[in-house]
Scaffold this active site. Sequence first.
Site, mmCIF file in Angstrom:
data_model
loop_
_atom_site.group_PDB
_atom_site.id
_atom_site.type_symbol
_atom_site.label_atom_id
_atom_site.label_comp_id
_atom_site.label_asym_id
_atom_site.label_seq_id
_atom_site.Cartn_x
_atom_site.Cartn_y
_atom_site.Cartn_z
ATOM 1 C CE1 TYR A 56 -3.354 -2.637 -0.169
ATOM 2 C CE2 TYR A 56 -3.221 -2.215 2.479
ATOM 3 C CZ TYR A 56 -3.946 -3.006 1.293
ATOM 4 O OH TYR A 56 -4.402 -4.505 1.724
ATOM 5 C CG HIS A 121 -1.015 -8.221 -0.262
ATOM 6 N ND1 HIS A 121 -0.818 -6.504 -0.654
ATOM 7 C CD2 HIS A 121 -2.501 -8.277 -0.780
ATOM 8 C CE1 HIS A 121 -1.531 -6.224 -0.616
ATOM 9 N NE2 HIS A 121 -2.500 -7.056 -0.652
#
Length: 316
Positions: A56, A121
């Site tokens: 992110y 992820h």
Amino acid sequence: MEKRELGKTGLKVSAVGFGASPLGHVFGDVPLSVAIAAVRRALDLGINFFDTSPYYGGTVSETVLGQCFKAIGVPRDRIIVSTKCGRYSEGFDFSAERVTRSIDESLSRLDLDYVDILHCHDIEFVSLDQIVNETIPALQKIKEQGKARFIGITGLPLSIYTYVLDRVPPGSIDVILSYCHFGINDSTLVDLIPYLKSKGVGVISASPLSMGLLTDSGPPAWHPASDELKSACKLAAEHCRKKGKQITKIAMQYSLLNKDISTVLVGMNSPTQVEENVAAALELSSSVIDKELLNELENILGTVKNQTWPSGIQQS
């Protein structure tokens, strides 16, 4: 704020979780003072679960979240923190060497000694056999070292969870993080819950607004949904507006209805957003969801119900 048990971890997480991806400036600039104010407000209102990732904002989200915790001086036992490994701004790397290095980098950015949950992820973008045979064993070693208390996997296609969980030793994965599969337009995660329970795995759901589909402003231009799905969601949002209601509020409340889903992660970047999400949750706990409006929305979305979009590589 209601707290719910997360699988067999012993963790009690707030029903609403703080998604920290916006703190990485993913959706626009967020001054540090505003980020700190948002995290402080979340803590004040009973949110104890915070989720981030090195992906992110190219590590910015982790760094800013760590700065927020430090500025506020929050006791470590008051927060439950999850981060991820394997997906980075430069690409995917689920090798044992990279994920082992990754947790040390994340802990340094977060300024923590350990994270409560370390997720792989978006595993659908690599060979799932690598996740089973290389990544999860590496994460087990990280767990044994005390750098992560529990292990999770994330991704969009629901089929990834059964594939991996059927092939790893029982108890080696503690939680899953699914997104865009428990909302007004797509509730397919529910079908997987009995299986996940049988495996002793806790369930986190993210993106109750389906990455912007269930908002007044609509999804970003890059959203991978079909035009048909985007149009139906736009009609649903317009219907709510005509009735003086907010589609984001009822979508948030719907996502909290299933108590087998321990926490619903929502991206937040301001105290106001925190307050709106918590208010929706608290209203639901003291009353019931607007079933008439919900039925009307489900009728509007009927032709696209449970429609998703491709993500990742074709697994053999």
